[in-house]
Design a protein around this motif. Structure first.
Motif, mmCIF file in Angstrom:
data_model
loop_
_atom_site.group_PDB
_atom_site.id
_atom_site.type_symbol
_atom_site.label_atom_id
_atom_site.label_comp_id
_atom_site.label_asym_id
_atom_site.label_seq_id
_atom_site.Cartn_x
_atom_site.Cartn_y
_atom_site.Cartn_z
ATOM 1 N N PRO A 5 0.796 -1.240 0.000
ATOM 2 C CA PRO A 5 0.000 0.000 0.000
ATOM 3 C C PRO A 5 0.821 1.279 0.000
ATOM 4 O O PRO A 5 0.361 2.308 -0.505
ATOM 5 C CB PRO A 5 -0.829 -0.122 1.279
ATOM 6 C CG PRO A 5 -0.941 -1.582 1.526
ATOM 7 C CD PRO A 5 0.345 -2.176 1.052
ATOM 8 N N ARG A 61 -13.205 -0.325 -6.177
ATOM 9 C CA ARG A 61 -11.939 0.398 -6.283
ATOM 10 C C ARG A 61 -10.789 -0.533 -5.920
ATOM 11 O O ARG A 61 -10.875 -1.287 -4.954
ATOM 12 C CB ARG A 61 -11.967 1.601 -5.339
ATOM 13 C CG ARG A 61 -10.805 2.552 -5.472
ATOM 14 C CD ARG A 61 -11.046 3.778 -4.602
ATOM 15 N NE ARG A 61 -12.162 4.582 -5.106
ATOM 16 C CZ ARG A 61 -13.243 4.922 -4.406
ATOM 17 N NH1 ARG A 61 -13.362 4.533 -3.138
ATOM 18 N NH2 ARG A 61 -14.190 5.658 -4.938
ATOM 19 N N GLU A 117 -6.437 -0.644 -5.429
ATOM 20 C CA GLU A 117 -5.263 0.196 -5.189
ATOM 21 C C GLU A 117 -4.001 -0.556 -5.608
ATOM 22 O O GLU A 117 -3.838 -1.738 -5.290
ATOM 23 C CB GLU A 117 -5.156 0.553 -3.701
ATOM 24 C CG GLU A 117 -6.427 1.059 -3.067
ATOM 25 C CD GLU A 117 -6.744 2.502 -3.418
ATOM 26 O OE1 GLU A 117 -7.813 2.992 -3.013
ATOM 27 O OE2 GLU A 117 -5.916 3.156 -4.097
ATOM 28 N N ARG A 161 0.848 3.481 -3.966
ATOM 29 C CA ARG A 161 0.595 4.905 -4.177
ATOM 30 C C ARG A 161 0.762 5.286 -5.646
ATOM 31 O O ARG A 161 0.644 6.460 -5.999
ATOM 32 C CB ARG A 161 1.551 5.734 -3.313
ATOM 33 C CG ARG A 161 1.331 5.580 -1.815
ATOM 34 C CD ARG A 161 -0.029 6.114 -1.400
ATOM 35 N NE ARG A 161 -0.283 5.958 0.021
ATOM 36 C CZ ARG A 161 0.011 6.859 0.949
ATOM 37 N NH1 ARG A 161 0.594 7.994 0.591
ATOM 38 N NH2 ARG A 161 -0.265 6.640 2.209
ATOM 39 N N ARG A 190 -4.611 4.309 -8.457
ATOM 40 C CA ARG A 190 -5.920 3.917 -7.930
ATOM 41 C C ARG A 190 -6.827 3.682 -9.132
ATOM 42 O O ARG A 190 -6.913 4.530 -10.029
ATOM 43 C CB ARG A 190 -6.498 4.996 -7.022
ATOM 44 C CG ARG A 190 -7.974 4.831 -6.703
ATOM 45 C CD ARG A 190 -8.478 5.835 -5.683
ATOM 46 N NE ARG A 190 -8.063 5.420 -4.342
ATOM 47 C CZ ARG A 190 -8.471 6.038 -3.222
ATOM 48 N NH1 ARG A 190 -9.263 7.101 -3.303
ATOM 49 N NH2 ARG A 190 -8.077 5.608 -2.043
ATOM 50 N N SER A 213 -7.938 10.763 -3.233
ATOM 51 C CA SER A 213 -6.991 9.727 -3.639
ATOM 52 C C SER A 213 -5.558 10.104 -3.274
ATOM 53 O O SER A 213 -5.111 11.223 -3.540
ATOM 54 C CB SER A 213 -7.086 9.499 -5.150
ATOM 55 O OG SER A 213 -6.046 8.645 -5.581
ATOM 56 N N ALA A 224 -3.102 8.511 -4.730
ATOM 57 C CA ALA A 224 -2.338 7.886 -5.809
ATOM 58 C C ALA A 224 -1.780 8.912 -6.787
ATOM 59 O O ALA A 224 -2.336 9.994 -7.000
ATOM 60 C CB ALA A 224 -3.218 6.887 -6.558
ATOM 61 N N ASN A 254 -4.862 8.449 -11.215
ATOM 62 C CA ASN A 254 -6.245 8.131 -10.893
ATOM 63 C C ASN A 254 -6.928 7.605 -12.153
ATOM 64 O O ASN A 254 -7.269 8.369 -13.061
ATOM 65 C CB ASN A 254 -6.948 9.357 -10.325
ATOM 66 C CG ASN A 254 -6.507 9.630 -8.908
ATOM 67 O OD1 ASN A 254 -6.902 8.941 -7.980
ATOM 68 N ND2 ASN A 254 -5.634 10.624 -8.729
#
Length: 522
Positions: A150, A302, A304, A307, A310, A353, A355, A358
């Motif tokens: 993550p 969603r 993931e 980072r 997403r 988000s 990330a 996106n």
């Protein structure tokens, strides 16, 4: 989630798709779990793993493993009307010398003897191999991969975008090249099957005698598609993230409204939705959260990828208003593509988000397609163009989002575009990028000259289009922090079981710079 580019060796390809016969005595000797059920029941028919294996919806610590027991796949499955215990095993290497998870799952007749194993407590960003066993029969071996940690922000994520595979229009030859490119995962954005009736002139004829309406009929149609060898091999080689569009049920349906309500009464169509959604669940590597509740299925979700990215996967069918039939109707502010709840979920996920990228999986094209040459506009009302107010509001949201990129299907064409703040104003800001992937086989080997005669005159009226093409294939993306490198991969034919692949074009999306840059054209 760093992929391994390049070709897959013939030996490895055979190993990835090998079944019980290839595994032989060495695998048969591994009785993973002693179970009383193995000895007590009448032996199952041979060939229970005819539909292969698949995995999907990768998490940093988990993956869904799938199979469906179907020794007679085109005739309802051919399984006895009882619960069957299936053993599964997951390992860190392809010869299963280091198993990390083992267990049993129940293949139930009310779910078509499908198996969905949600394996957890795995390591992030790791490749695993898996297989199933029942009644002395061993499945093909599958290969899968978990999402990155993550908090990881670097590396490369390789994604393939696919959609629209019509059995009657051709073989699914693009998947052979996709297998060789070795993506970390496949994003499939709709039209996995086609509900059309069998055609006597088709290259490969649909099973049955009509469109599917009942659960058994939808099961048979999915099973037929699952027998395509290139599709089966790709499912066995990488996890898939799937959603549906219209042809998994009925062309251009909206919510619980069919394409032809004068021919399909409401109650009959609700029954059809119920059957279609259950068959979709039974044949897809999705979690139990997607088990249908009658004519409803939870599909937007969603995922993931650290980072780095997403991915918001949309459902643009269940919650939409019925399609408009005029320009004025398409601008009605009451029309919705997403429904209030899904729209709020999407916008909230974009606004908050963490990330770098996106990404949105949208079954239906988001950028404008103005079909009218010259003054005025003409739209496809089934696409986002038919829901102008909601689309324009979403474009405003994308202005505030870090690096939005939309991945789409439906069109049977490659249509790569800048997303614009206001399509009524050609000078408005670019807010993102959209890749509309071509089809795997739908429309067959298209007449390229005829395509360009029809579509080239429309290009001046759509200055946001960056690439337009009508070859069959898929799109391949290498996603890194600094940018996304895209390849449009095509094949020379889908009318033969094998094809020659090539790269039609290369494009790039730079981080921090909305829109698409063409790097290499034909």
């Amino acid at each position: 989630m760093t992929g391994v580019s390049g070709s897959v060796s013939p030996d490895r390809r055979r190993f990835l798709t090998a079944g019980a016969a290839v595994l032989g005595a060495a695998a048969s000797a591994q009785l993973w779990l002693p179970t009383a059920a193995r000895a007590a029941e009448t032996p199952l028919p041979d060939g229970v793993f005819s539909l292969g294996v698949a995995s999907g919806d990768p998490l940093p610590d988990g993956i869904v493993l799938w199979t469906r027991l179907a020794p007679d796949p085109l005739n309802g499955g051919g399984m006895p009307d009882r619960v069957v215990t299936v053993e599964w095993e997951l390992a860190e290497e392809e010869r299963f010398r280091k198993p990390v998870r083992r267990g049993v799952a129940q293949a139930r007749p009310e779910l078509g003897h499908s198996v969905h194993v949600d394996v957890r407590r795995l390591r992030p960003g790791r490749t695993y191999w898996y297989r199933f066993r029942v009644d002395g029969q061993i499945s093909p071996i599958g290969r899968t991969r978990t999402a990155p940690h993550p908090h990881s922000s670097g590396g490369r994520l390789r994604m393939a975008l696919a959609s629209c595979q019509n059995w009657q229009h051709g073989y699914f030859t693009p998947y052979a090249d996709m297998l060789a490119q070795d993506p970390d995962f496949v994003l499939f954005v709709g039209d996995y099957i086609y509900e059309s009736r069998p055609s006597a002139t088709a290259l490969r004829r649909h099973e049955g005698t009509d469109e599917p309406y009942t659960l058994v009929q939808y099961r048979n149609r999915y099973a037929q598609y699952r027998t395509d060898p290139d599709l089966a091999a790709m499912h066995a080689n990488a996890p898939w993230v799937v959603t549906f569009d219209d042809h998994e049920v009925d062309n251009d349906f909206a919510g619980d409204i069919p394409q032809d309500p004068d021919k399909q009464p409401h109650d009959a169509f609700v029954a059809r939705l119920t059957a279609a959604y259950q068959a979709f669940y039974e044949h897809m590597p999705v979690r139990a959260s997607a088990i249908p509740n009658g004519p409803h299925i939870q599909m937007y979700r969603r995922l993931e990828f650290g980072r780095l990215a997403r991915l918001s996967v949309l459902d643009t069918r269940q919650y939409r208003s019925d399609q408009a039939t005029s320009q004025e109707g398409a601008q009605d502010p009451s029309l919705t593509m997403l429904g209030a709840e899904q729209k709020e979920w999407l916008v909230d996920g974009l606004r908050h988000s963490p990330a770098r990228w996106n990404m949105i999986g949208s079954q239906i094209m988001m950028a404008e397609t103005d079909l009218k040459v010259g003054e005025g506009k003409l739209w496809y009302y089934d696409a986002w163009d038919g829901y102008q107010t909601e689309r324009n509001a979403l474009m405003q949201e994308l202005k505030q989002v870090r690096n939005p990129v939309v991945f789409t299907g439906d069109r049977h064409l490659t249509m790569i575009s800048d997303l614009k703040e206001d399509y009524a104003d050609p000078g408005s800001a670019v807010v993102g990028a959209e890749f509309v992937g071509t089809s795997i086989s739908s429309n067959g080997d298209q007449d390229q000259a005829a395509f360009h005669r029809e579509w080239d005159p429309r290009v001046p009226d759509n200055p946001h289009w960056k690439l337009l093409d009508a070859h069959r294939g898929y799109h391949l993306f290498d996603i890194r922090r600094d940018g996304i490198d895209a390849q449009v991969r095509i094949v020379d034919t889908v009318r033969q079981p094998t094809a020659t692949p090539s790269t039609l074009a290369r494009l790039r999306v730079e981080a921090g710079r909305p829109g698409v840059e063409v790097v290499q054209l034909p």
